[in-house]
Write an enzyme that holds these catalytic residues in place. Structure first.
Site: not given
Length: 336
Positions: A123, A54, A29, A79-80
């Protein structure tokens, strides 16, 4: 020697490696924007942007690695990884074991981590303990620009999946972003050392799984990674006025863990304080206590960790995350 910022050092090591090895590609990204210097130098075929999916682009990275490339996949925040954990847990981490070594997945997953700037628990997590729990994954958490570049080069040469975590409060890119707009009135506890430092003229890979003693001390050993190393050093300097001599051990790698360095340092002081911005339960702090006890080293033990889900409000966040005051209190408790 040169002087570089933290993220600049990582990108410089990447550029050196990409010039030497055409198999290295970058995507994720906003990667063309974030790595625009690399985009200009190596072109859009090797530095690519992806949709916000993701699972899709990390899955593509694992496939590319198995097909012979050496991808660096950027996830916007650690976190993602929760969105695409199946790719890491059930595929990247297990391919080599399940194939008897016939297949490998030489992929580097690069992700910012950590809190201390008011972005809450979706986050600001660290999660290196969660990731290190999975057999087959290597987890790196540098604390200085020199280590960041050297460990990135090592990660790019490693033949298995590597999670490369960079704390946002050490990243000049993130600090510039966080300090813009309405956030100009918000103060962050950015370490005086760490975000900028000396780096070599040409990068050489640092050994994975090798800790380094940042500060010697005879009364207590403080063990940490990332920003925690700088928090621990600040605390150790403050404790000098109280007659307490604290050493600081920088793990640099969460897995593989440098058990020998930890045990040797703790055996000399007889006291261990773990500073861990990850969650307290079932994580790195507990693992280190087990390592020391299993080695037969007798010591006093305490830990300063992230206690619970990170709150959004800055004054509450400061109470949850490890800081100099909490570290000093932990050392004083051990000394009693």
């Amino acid at each position: 020697m040169r002087t570089m910022f933290f993220t600049q050092a990582i990108d410089d090591a990447l550029a050196q490696a990409m010039a030497d090895d055409s198999r290295i590609i970058l995507f994720g990204e906003d990667t063309p924007l974030l790595r625009r210097n690399l985009l200009v130098r190596f072109g859009p075929k090797r530095v690519r942007g992806t949709p916000i999916s993701e699972s899709a682009f990390l899955g593509a990275g694992v496939s590319a690695a198995m097909a012979g490339l050496r991808p660096v996949v950027e996830v916007y925040m650690v976190d993602f990884l929760g969105v695409c954990m199946d790719v890491l847990l059930n595929h990247a981490a297990k391919v080599e074991a399940f194939s008897g070594g016939k297949w490998t997945v030489p992929i580097v997953v690069r992700a910012p981590c950590g809190g201390g700037y008011g972005d809450s628990g979706q986050h600001e997590q660290s999660l290196w303990g969660w990731l290190a729990h999975i057999p087959g994954l290597t987890v790196l958490v540098p604390s200085t620009p020199a280590d960041a570049g050297g460990l990135m080069l090592a990660a790019l040469q490693h033949d298995g999946p590597v999670i490369f975590l960079e704390h946002k409060l050490l990243s000049e890119t993130w600090l510039e972003f966080l300090g813009s707009g309405a956030r100009r009135t918000v103060q962050y506890d950015v370490p005086a050392e760490g975000a900028r430092g000396s780096v070599p003229q040409r990068w050489e890979p640092l050994p994975i799984g090798k800790a380094v003693l940042r500060r010697t001390g005879g009364d207590v050993t403080i063990v940490s990674v990332g920003v925690g190393v700088h928090r621990a050093t600040e605390a150790a300097q403050a404790l000098e006025s109280e007659g307490i001599s604290a050493g600081v051990l920088d793990l640099r790698t969460v897995t593989p863990l440098d058990k020998a360095a930890v045990c040797q340092a703790v055996a000399q002081t007889g006291r261990l304080l773990v500073v861990d911005e990850d969650y307290k339960g079932f994580g790195l702090s507990g693992e280190l206590s087990a390592v020391v006890l299993e080695a037969g080293v007798s010591c006093g033990y305490a830990r300063v960790c992230t206690q619970t889900t990170i709150p959004y409000a800055r004054h509450l966040e400061d109470q949850v995350l490890p800081n100099k005051e909490r570290i000093c209190a932990g050392v004083r408790q051990l000394m009693q």
